[in-house]
Design an enzyme around this catalytic site. Structure first.
Site, PDB file in Angstrom:
ATOM      1  N   ASP A  10     -38.615 -19.904 -67.893  1.00  0.00           N
ATOM      2  CA  ASP A  10     -38.706 -20.722 -69.105  1.00  0.00           C
ATOM      3  C   ASP A  10     -38.989 -22.167 -68.714  1.00  0.00           C
ATOM      4  OD1 ASP A  10     -38.481 -21.197 -71.959  1.00  0.00           O
ATOM      5  OD2 ASP A  10     -36.645 -22.279 -71.486  1.00  0.00           O
ATOM      6  N   SER A  11     -39.442 -22.932 -69.692  1.00  0.00           N
ATOM      7  CA  SER A  11     -39.690 -24.351 -69.445  1.00  0.00           C
ATOM      8  C   SER A  11     -38.387 -25.130 -69.272  1.00  0.00           C
ATOM      9  CB  SER A  11     -40.482 -24.940 -70.609  1.00  0.00           C
ATOM     10  OG  SER A  11     -39.785 -24.729 -71.825  1.00  0.00           O
ATOM     11  N   CYS A  73     -40.439 -18.248 -72.371  1.00  0.00           N
ATOM     12  CA  CYS A  73     -40.983 -19.402 -73.085  1.00  0.00           C
ATOM     13  C   CYS A  73     -42.173 -18.957 -73.950  1.00  0.00           C
ATOM     14  CB  CYS A  73     -41.439 -20.434 -72.062  1.00  0.00           C
ATOM     15  SG  CYS A  73     -42.140 -21.909 -72.789  1.00  0.00           S
ATOM     16  N   GLU A 152     -31.325 -28.874 -79.183  1.00  0.00           N
ATOM     17  CA  GLU A 152     -30.683 -29.346 -77.950  1.00  0.00           C
ATOM     18  C   GLU A 152     -29.551 -30.331 -78.250  1.00  0.00           C
ATOM     19  OE1 GLU A 152     -33.298 -30.234 -74.708  1.00  0.00           O
ATOM     20  OE2 GLU A 152     -34.208 -28.240 -74.858  1.00  0.00           O
ATOM     21  N   CYS A 184     -40.368 -19.672 -80.845  1.00  0.00           N
ATOM     22  CA  CYS A 184     -39.934 -20.674 -79.876  1.00  0.00           C
ATOM     23  C   CYS A 184     -38.527 -20.302 -79.426  1.00  0.00           C
ATOM     24  CB  CYS A 184     -39.936 -22.065 -80.514  1.00  0.00           C
ATOM     25  SG  CYS A 184     -39.263 -23.361 -79.448  1.00  0.00           S
ATOM     26  N   HIS A 186     -35.980 -21.956 -78.921  1.00  0.00           N
ATOM     27  CA  HIS A 186     -34.866 -22.675 -79.537  1.00  0.00           C
ATOM     28  C   HIS A 186     -34.566 -22.226 -80.976  1.00  0.00           C
ATOM     29  CE1 HIS A 186     -35.789 -25.164 -76.134  1.00  0.00           C
ATOM     30  NE2 HIS A 186     -34.896 -26.085 -76.449  1.00  0.00           N
TER      31      HIS A 186
HETATM   32  N1  DGL Z   1     -39.483 -22.957 -74.362  1.00  0.00           N
HETATM   33  C1  DGL Z   1     -40.415 -23.581 -75.275  1.00  0.00           C
HETATM   34  C2  DGL Z   1     -41.016 -22.510 -76.189  1.00  0.00           C
HETATM   35  O1  DGL Z   1     -40.442 -21.463 -76.421  1.00  0.00           O
HETATM   36  C3  DGL Z   1     -39.766 -24.682 -76.093  1.00  0.00           C
HETATM   37  C4  DGL Z   1     -39.433 -25.908 -75.288  1.00  0.00           C
HETATM   38  C5  DGL Z   1     -40.659 -26.565 -74.695  1.00  0.00           C
HETATM   39  O2  DGL Z   1     -41.463 -27.142 -75.447  1.00  0.00           O
HETATM   40  O3  DGL Z   1     -40.813 -26.497 -73.498  1.00  0.00           O
HETATM   41  O4  DGL Z   1     -42.100 -22.693 -76.682  1.00  0.00           O
END
Ligand code: DGL
Length: 260
Positions: A10-11, A73, A152, A184, A186
């Protein structure tokens, strides 16, 4: 399938929503998580940069001898999945295909909304994947850039979150969608508020849950030898423990900072 842990990329920390679902479905499977917390967010970056970051992260996990790569991600899944599949010999599962399959199955009217980061929405990956499964679908997608920082900050059910969601949901209400894809990592944190604001007539598709089901299916009868989970992060901000617990629901142990 070769032995070894399941790798989850993940990012940042949002992918812990996907980690959590996979750990719940496959409790004996050792999981190795990599969050590129030094370079998060990916969702505001160009596809080219996201692809480069994704290949670097995936190679790091490959060195940990993962048997399967899960791209938690949505942004990476939307813009870099083909690049990763070309670069790696192990199976690569992203979140877009499972989410699109579930959305196509859930929608009776074919009016499907998609929310995600700017990069995910720009890529049209969900739209294409949904149309491939449901050609008559009428999709509407919108980026919701404020939701990542709100999640967050832990602001998932207060007046600011309500105002942001009310604004973002306007077009979807006007289109009378019956299904909304939470595209996403989040966004599952906003599920209770989204359900309240949209009402029972709209199905919420949580790509974390759908992806965990796809991972369990890909694993088939293959099972790991048990053992704990490991978390690698490219940066360890002082807020990490609290942040990770918000996404995972439990404290995170076995955390290592890495450079690659
Ligand atoms: N993990 C990213 C997503 O699911 C969200 C956070 C980011 O922008 O890196 O798109």
């Amino acid at each position: 399938m070769t032995p070894g842990p399941i790798g989850i990329f993940d990012s940042g920390v949002g992918g812990l929503t996907v980690f959590r679902e996979i750990a719940a479905r496959l409790p004996d499977e050792p999981l190795v998580y990599l969050g590129d917390t030094a370079r998060v967010p990916y969702g505001t970056r160009s596809a080219e940069t996201v692809r480069r970051y994704a290949v670097e992260g995936a190679r790091f996990l490959l060195e940990r001898e993962v048997r399967l790569l899960v791209v938690a991600c949505n942004t990476v899944s939307a813009v870099a999945l083909d690049a990763l599949r070309q670069d790696m010999e192990i199976p690569v599962i992203g979140v877009v295909e499972p989410g699109a399959t579930a959305a196509a199955a859930a929608s009776a009217s074919g009016r499907i909304g998609i929310i995600g980061t700017e990069a995910t929405i720009d890529s049209q990956a969900y739209v294409q994947a949904i149309r491939a499964r449901l050609p008559a679908a009428r999709t509407l997608s919108r980026p919701c850039p404020l939701l990542v920082p709100l999640a967050e900050a832990g602001w998932t059910d207060n007046d600011v979150a309500r105002a942001a969601l009310d604004h973002y949901l306007q077009d979807f209400r006007a289109e009378h969608i019956d299904t909304l894809v939470l595209g996403c990592t989040h966004y599952p944190l906003f599920k209770p508020l989204l359900a309240e604001l949209l009402g029972p007539g709209v199905s919420l598709i949580d790509s974390a849950e759908e992806t965990a089901a796809a991972v369990a299916a890909a694993m088939g009868e293959a099972r790991g030898a048990g053992g704990g989970h490991t978390f690698y992060l490219t940066d360890l901000p002082h807020t990490f423990a609290a942040l990770a617990e918000r996404f995972l629901g439990t404290p995170v142990r076995n955390v290592f900072q890495v450079h690659y």
